[in-house]
Design a protein around this motif. Structure first.
Motif, PDB file in Angstrom:
ATOM      1  N   ARG A 183       0.534  11.821  -0.238  1.00 45.63           N
ATOM      2  CA  ARG A 183       0.391  12.905   0.736  1.00 45.63           C
ATOM      3  C   ARG A 183      -0.589  13.951   0.216  1.00 45.63           C
TER       4      ARG A 183
ATOM      5  N   CYS B  39      -1.612   3.516  11.923  1.00 42.64           N
ATOM      6  CA  CYS B  39      -2.410   2.858  10.878  1.00 42.64           C
ATOM      7  C   CYS B  39      -3.899   2.980  11.188  1.00 42.64           C
TER       8      CYS B  39
ATOM      9  N   CYS C  55       0.632   5.481  -0.171  1.00 38.06           N
ATOM     10  CA  CYS C  55      -0.330   6.551   0.125  1.00 38.06           C
ATOM     11  C   CYS C  55       0.225   7.883  -0.341  1.00 38.06           C
TER      12      CYS C  55
ATOM     13  N   TYR D  92       4.265   9.904  -2.819  1.00 37.97           N
ATOM     14  CA  TYR D  92       3.836   8.707  -2.098  1.00 37.97           C
ATOM     15  C   TYR D  92       4.762   8.386  -0.927  1.00 37.97           C
TER      16      TYR D  92
ATOM     17  N   MET E  85      -4.618   6.388  -2.537  1.00 32.24           N
ATOM     18  CA  MET E  85      -3.907   5.171  -2.136  1.00 32.24           C
ATOM     19  C   MET E  85      -3.833   4.252  -3.345  1.00 32.24           C
TER      20      MET E  85
ATOM     21  N   GLU F 229      -4.729   6.843  10.511  1.00 31.93           N
ATOM     22  CA  GLU F 229      -4.624   7.297   9.122  1.00 31.93           C
ATOM     23  C   GLU F 229      -5.476   6.494   8.149  1.00 31.93           C
ATOM     24  N   LEU F 230      -5.650   5.193   8.446  1.00 31.16           N
ATOM     25  CA  LEU F 230      -6.276   4.291   7.475  1.00 31.16           C
ATOM     26  C   LEU F 230      -7.492   3.550   8.009  1.00 31.16           C
TER      27      LEU F 230
ATOM     28  N   HIS G 277      -4.856  10.937   3.475  1.00 30.01           N
ATOM     29  CA  HIS G 277      -4.111  10.967   2.215  1.00 30.01           C
ATOM     30  C   HIS G 277      -5.054  11.304   1.069  1.00 30.01           C
TER      31      HIS G 277
ATOM     32  N   ALA H 111      -8.621   6.239   2.940  1.00 31.21           N
ATOM     33  CA  ALA H 111      -7.710   7.387   2.847  1.00 31.21           C
ATOM     34  C   ALA H 111      -8.232   8.533   3.711  1.00 31.21           C
TER      35      ALA H 111
ATOM     36  N   LEU I 233       0.836  -1.192   0.000  1.00 36.32           N
ATOM     37  CA  LEU I 233       0.000   0.000   0.000  1.00 36.32           C
ATOM     38  C   LEU I 233       0.873   1.244   0.000  1.00 36.32           C
TER      39      LEU I 233
ATOM     40  N   PRO J 126       2.453   4.673   5.067  1.00 34.26           N
ATOM     41  CA  PRO J 126       1.731   5.326   6.166  1.00 34.26           C
ATOM     42  C   PRO J 126       2.461   5.123   7.492  1.00 34.26           C
TER      43      PRO J 126
END
Length: 147
Positions: free
Chosen positions: A36, A67, A34, A46, A115, A70-71, A112, A109, A32, A49
């Protein structure tokens, strides 16, 4: 690596660099990446994360927390990927760990702008942040042998 600065007493003070952790989340032979969303000078580049390790927090606990923030995923943290990467004129060091998603979680995301799941052959199709770029070479063999 330690950095020094001169304190109010005129004496050099040593301090350890701030640790930044990143997750190379691998699923089905892909990692993965991500993009910015900011600041403007790195928007669209990219990264893996992750984020800062807070005082009293282990690197793996920080990575699991980052994680989730952010995700919106839960991850199992594995082995280190690549070497330590010095950042911010030696004031920070990036450490990237392999990770896998738990409980069929699907990344969102939240912080971000985009992704992408990248195979080993696709790693060079995005522009990586300078700190994350050295990890890509170390990651390629892991993706080729991932189940």
């Amino acid at each position: 690596m330690r950095t020094e600065r001169v304190g109010g007493s005129g004496q050099a003070e040593r301090r350890e660099p701030k640790v930044i952790v990143g997750a190379a989340i691998i699923r089905d032979g892909r990692v993965l990446a991500c993009a910015r969303s900011g600041p403007p000078e790195v928007a669209g580049m990219y990264e893996f994360p992750g984020g800062k390790v807070e005082a009293g927090e282990s690197e793996t606990a920080a990575l699991a927390r980052e994680c989730a923030e952010e995700l919106a995923v839960r991850v199992e943290i594995g082995d280190r990927v690549g070497r330590d990467v010095r950042m911010a004129h030696g004031r920070s060091v990036l450490k990237v760990y392999a990770a896998r998603l738990l409980h069929d979680d699907q990344p969102k995301a939240l912080e971000h702008q985009a992704m992408r799941w990248l195979s080993a052959a696709e790693l060079d199709t995005v522009t990586w942040l300078p700190a994350d770029a050295p990890i890509v070479a170390a990651l390629r063999p892991l993706l080729l042998t991932a189940p």
